[in-house]
Design an enzyme around this catalytic site. Structure first.
Site, PDB file in Angstrom:
ATOM      1  N   ASP A 150     115.952  17.970  40.903  1.00 39.31           N
ATOM      2  CA  ASP A 150     115.976  18.501  39.530  1.00 39.31           C
ATOM      3  C   ASP A 150     116.060  20.020  39.523  1.00 39.31           C
ATOM      4  O   ASP A 150     116.733  20.612  38.690  1.00 39.31           O
ATOM      5  CB  ASP A 150     114.722  18.067  38.756  1.00 39.31           C
ATOM      6  CG  ASP A 150     114.770  16.583  38.433  1.00 39.31           C
ATOM      7  OD1 ASP A 150     115.864  15.994  38.559  1.00 39.31           O
ATOM      8  OD2 ASP A 150     113.719  16.015  38.084  1.00 39.31           O
ATOM      9  N   LYS A 207     133.788 -11.759  44.213  1.00 40.10           N
ATOM     10  CA  LYS A 207     134.325 -11.554  42.862  1.00 40.10           C
ATOM     11  C   LYS A 207     133.174 -11.083  41.974  1.00 40.10           C
ATOM     12  O   LYS A 207     132.356 -11.878  41.517  1.00 40.10           O
ATOM     13  CB  LYS A 207     134.946 -12.841  42.325  1.00 40.10           C
ATOM     14  CG  LYS A 207     135.691 -12.626  41.025  1.00 40.10           C
ATOM     15  CD  LYS A 207     136.500 -13.852  40.658  1.00 40.10           C
ATOM     16  CE  LYS A 207     137.357 -13.633  39.435  1.00 40.10           C
ATOM     17  NZ  LYS A 207     136.691 -13.084  38.275  1.00 40.10           N
ATOM     18  N   LYS A 224     136.397 -19.803  42.109  1.00 34.67           N
ATOM     19  CA  LYS A 224     135.191 -19.627  41.279  1.00 34.67           C
ATOM     20  C   LYS A 224     134.124 -20.654  41.643  1.00 34.67           C
ATOM     21  O   LYS A 224     134.436 -21.837  41.817  1.00 34.67           O
ATOM     22  CB  LYS A 224     135.554 -19.810  39.799  1.00 34.67           C
ATOM     23  CG  LYS A 224     136.556 -18.801  39.288  1.00 34.67           C
ATOM     24  CD  LYS A 224     135.896 -17.768  38.428  1.00 34.67           C
ATOM     25  CE  LYS A 224     136.125 -18.063  36.973  1.00 34.67           C
ATOM     26  NZ  LYS A 224     135.795 -16.968  36.094  1.00 34.67           N
TER      27      LYS A 224
HETATM   28  S1  IVH Z   1     141.621  -7.977  42.327  1.00 37.01           S
HETATM   29  C1  IVH Z   1     145.800  -8.305  40.779  1.00 37.01           C
HETATM   30  N1  IVH Z   1     139.231  -8.080  43.411  1.00 37.01           N
HETATM   31  O1  IVH Z   1     138.361 -10.471  38.467  1.00 37.01           O
HETATM   32  C2  IVH Z   1     144.443  -8.347  41.310  1.00 37.01           C
HETATM   33  N2  IVH Z   1     139.441  -8.524  41.094  1.00 37.01           N
HETATM   34  O2  IVH Z   1     140.942 -12.109  36.882  1.00 37.01           O
HETATM   35  C3  IVH Z   1     143.482  -7.692  40.437  1.00 37.01           C
HETATM   36  N3  IVH Z   1     137.312  -8.959  39.964  1.00 37.01           N
HETATM   37  O3  IVH Z   1     140.438  -8.573  36.369  1.00 37.01           O
HETATM   38  C4  IVH Z   1     142.117  -8.068  40.666  1.00 37.01           C
HETATM   39  N4  IVH Z   1     136.016  -8.708  41.726  1.00 37.01           N
HETATM   40  O4  IVH Z   1     138.009  -7.850  36.746  1.00 37.01           O
HETATM   41  C5  IVH Z   1     139.955  -8.216  42.285  1.00 37.01           C
HETATM   42  N5  IVH Z   1     137.170  -8.094  44.489  1.00 37.01           N
HETATM   43  C6  IVH Z   1     137.885  -8.220  43.371  1.00 37.01           C
HETATM   44  C7  IVH Z   1     137.291  -8.533  42.131  1.00 37.01           C
HETATM   45  C8  IVH Z   1     138.115  -8.688  41.008  1.00 37.01           C
HETATM   46  C9  IVH Z   1     136.061  -8.974  40.431  1.00 37.01           C
HETATM   47  C10 IVH Z   1     137.707  -9.249  38.556  1.00 37.01           C
HETATM   48  C11 IVH Z   1     138.645  -8.250  37.939  1.00 37.01           C
HETATM   49  C12 IVH Z   1     139.887  -8.990  37.562  1.00 37.01           C
HETATM   50  C13 IVH Z   1     139.382 -10.402  37.498  1.00 37.01           C
HETATM   51  C14 IVH Z   1     140.471 -11.380  37.889  1.00 37.01           C
END
Ligand code: IVH
Length: 683
Positions: A41, A119, A320
């Site tokens: 700080d 993901k 998923k």
């Molecule tokens: S790649 C074209 N990698 O999942 C590829 N997406 O529907 C773009 N997400 O919109 C996405 N973790 O919000 C990618 N390791 C990851 C991810 C990831 C989460 C989300 C992202 C994307 C959605 C896919």
């Protein structure tokens, strides 16, 4: 001579920025504290001071610029250079085998390698960097156009405002776009929800919703207060020819971006399966939520060969995980009574293991929820932990229902010994027990009063409170301070003894030193959470002044709304509450802001509670700078004039606001008056 001094200051500013950047990286990315909060700080304050005295030294990557500027009025639209795609979803290994087969068919051979990643269950964003500096950040929007959320993204301390320079095959990488997922740790999410529940606001459903809402806040100060995280998973640039996804991720890491430590380079699809299985079991050990795994082709050449269909790439897929469910017996429905009498029905379940923990209770929200789902005691119910942290009863297994299970009738009476009548005010979903002496409410009020953020009487926890209530030694919060009269009796009780009684009485005595805002919060006034209590204490300084405030006085205070004002008025109109306050006062609790605190506050914030409107152009400061000066001294700036406006600052060529101010008889300040008021002296 002057130049020499300026150079010295400039050098120090740079040194401070570099140090803070280093400490931020260690703290926010590597979870390691290199210095104490206080030392940090001090460095930060020094930099703020230098920049304030020498505005020319402010750089775009200065850590002070993370939360700078006014709240936005609305979001601007940003058109993405490259479309932000989404991923096709799969839910089974068969579908993943299909994906692998399609890849092979399209490439005419096996892919070189895959990358398996978590993901993250959050919100996708894009950030563009120019000359190594953060330029524009945007949401995904419809994939083509998103909202400009640069002001909010800058508040995330793990995102570099300026990257560590790196060179790739002889080229300095400075202009590029990164994409990633903004998310929130479960513990931070729960903390925010706890506070919401305490002030009787509806909790957020899950971390993803809260993250999305936070990114859409117009005021970056509010965003900064909510700990957002990011995992970067994509790099795009025209400067060089990128080759492999996995290599890109390690470049991102070198440039200073947070990336997932769990990504894995897989030589074949079997290794991908191993990754899936591992995280399906282990995902609950992560401090954040994931909703699956993303599988990507590693080679960018192969990626472009595969291309994309519609809005999803053919080179990546999301696997998923199913929301985890369990079926168990609903043994009973009990009522939980909050400190304000609010009734929440609770499912008492046969304990069952679900998503990393044993569940034996789940909320049933309210009477309507039970009626809609026709939930009956004795039913087998399905419970679910989806994106939500708190398990929910998602349905009834009708095949298992027998004739003995009758429709649930919401009780007419409170579950306490007094059997008070429950009422449901018009337009509300909740029932309330309206009897202020209801033992449940009393107990919750005492627990709240004693809690850490209120009076912080560590030795007076739930169990002890329960015993003391049962023994009849305490009936309300003021009785706590008369407990010493019962000390001999307490010492004789089983499991109590000299020491624990002495500790308890010491802790109670010590609590008398808690500042006024803690006491105010501890009183448990409906809708008055910790922040509101602090605001009120600072504004009114004593309980007498607060108790005398009218509705207008209250709502004129920044961030005190109608609902809070009405609740305060009702509280101070209640003779019983006043009696309690008088007793607490007699015991020596703090009902005004301590003198030294008041003094310090008045000195540094002489404009506390004052509302300013700016009109016309000032010579010595931009509007934004003037606003910051006012806020620094505790004042607030609003856009339009009302009867609550304290001062109108009138610059050159003022607008219609000036006329309005004159009409309403509001004090107008010219630039000179204004500068004097805020104690500005020319450097
Ligand atoms: S790649 C074209 N990698 O999942 C590829 N997406 O529907 C773009 N997400 O919109 C996405 N973790 O919000 C990618 N390791 C990851 C991810 C990831 C989460 C989300 C992202 C994307 C959605 C896919």
């Amino acid at each position: 001579m002057k130049n020499n001094l300026f150079e010295k200051i400039e050098k120090r500013a740079k040194e401070l920025r570099d140090l803070i950047k280093k400490y931020d990286y260690a703290y926010y990315i590597e979870a390691e504290s290199l210095i104490s909060d206080r030392e940090y700080d001090l460095l930060f304050d020094e930099l703020i001071r230098i920049e304030k005295e020498n505005p020319a030294l402010i750089t775009r990557d200065s850590p002070t610029q993370r939360v700078a500027g006014e709240p936005l009025k609305q979001f601007e639209t940003v058109t993405h250079d490259t479309q932000m795609l989404s991923l096709a979803n799969t839910y089974s290994k068969e579908e993943l085998v299909d994906f692998h087969r399609r890849v092979k068919e399209n490439l005419g051979r096996e892919p070189n390698s895959y990358v398996a990643e978590l993901k993250y269950d959050g919100v996708a964003i894009s950030i563009k960097y120019k000359n190594g500096l953060l330029d524009i950040a945007a949401t995904r929007g419809d994939g083509t156009r998103g909202d400009n959320i640069t002001h909010n993204i800058k508040t995330i301390r793990s995102i570099p405002l300026k990257i560590n320079p790196i060179s790739y095959e002889g080229v300095n990488l400075t202009d590029f776009e990164i994409r990633g997922e903004v998310f929130m740790f479960e513990k931070d999410f729960l903390k925010i929800n706890e506070k919401r529940l305490e002030s009787e606001e509806k909790p957020y459903a899950n971390p993803r919703n809260l993250t999305a809402g936070t990114l859409k806040l117009l005021d970056p100060k509010e965003t900064a207060a909510r700990a957002l995280q990011i995992a970067c998973y994509y790099l795009l640039t025209q400067q060089i020819e990128l080759k492999e996804h996995f290599e890109n991720i390690s470049m991102l890491k070198k440039m200073g971006f947070p990336v997932s430590p769990h990504s894995k380079l897989c030589q074949n699809i079997e290794e991908v399966f191993t990754f899936l299985d591992y995280w399906e079991k282990e995902r609950h050990s992560l401090p954040f939520q994931i909703d699956g795994v993303v599988v990507k082709i590693n080679s960018l050449k192969e990626q472009s060969q595969l291309g994309f269909v519609a809005r999803s790439p053919r080179w990546a897929i999301a696997y998923k995980y199913e929301a985890e469910k369990a079926v168990t017996l609903l043994k009973d429905i009990t009522l939980q009574i909050g400190r304000t009498g609010q009734v929440t029905p609770v499912a008492e379940l046969e304990p069952v293991f679900l998503a990393g923990s044993t569940i034996s209770r789940a909320t049933l929200h309210n009477a309507d929820f039970i009626a809609e789902k026709d939930i009956r005691i004795g039913d087998y119910v399905q419970i679910e932990k989806g994106g939500d942290v708190i398990p929910k009863v998602s349905g009834v297994i009708l095949e298992k229902r027998t004739e003995n299970q009758l429709p649930y009738k919401f009780p007419m009476h409170c579950s306490c010994d007094l059997n008070s009548i429950l009422i449901r005010p018009e337009g509300e979903v909740n029932y309330y027990c309206n009897n202020p002496v209801c033992p449940w409410q009393v107990r919750r009020r005492i627990e709240h009063f004693s809690s850490r953020n209120a009076m912080n009487i560590g030795n007076l926890g739930e169990k002890v409170i329960e015993s003391l209530l049962n023994l009849g030694y305490i009936k309300n919060i003021a009785d706590i301070y008369e407990l010493k009269r019962h000390s001999d009796e307490l010492k004789k009780l089983e499991r109590w003894g000299e020491k624990s009684v002495a500790n308890l009485l010491d802790a109670i005595e010590e609590s008398k030193k808690q500042p006024f805002n803690n006491v105010l919060y501890g009183l448990g006034i409906r809708f008055i959470g910790e922040v509101a209590a602090k605001t009120l204490a600072r504004h009114f300084l004593s309980i007498e002044k607060l108790a005398r405030a009218t509705k207008e006085d209250l709502t004129a205070v920044f961030e005190i709304g109608e609902k809070m004002a009405e609740s305060l008025l009702a509280f101070f109109a209640d003779e019983k509450e006043i009696e309690t306050i008088n007793r607490l006062k007699a015991f020596g609790l703090q009902f005004e802001l301590a003198e030294k605190e008041q003094g310090a506050l008045n000195e540094s914030q002489p404009l506390l509670g004052k509302i300013f409107v700016l009109t016309g152009e000032l010579q010595s400061a931009t509007r934004n700078e003037a606003k910051q000066m006012i806020e620094k001294k505790g004042g607030k700036v609003t856009g339009s004039i009302s009867k609550n406006t304290s001062y109108v600052v009138v610059g050159n060529a003022p607008g219609s606001k000036y006329e309005k101010a004159l009409k309403l008889g509001i004090t107008c300040l010219n630039e000179e008056d204004f500068l004097e008021m805020i104690g500005y002296s020319e450097p």
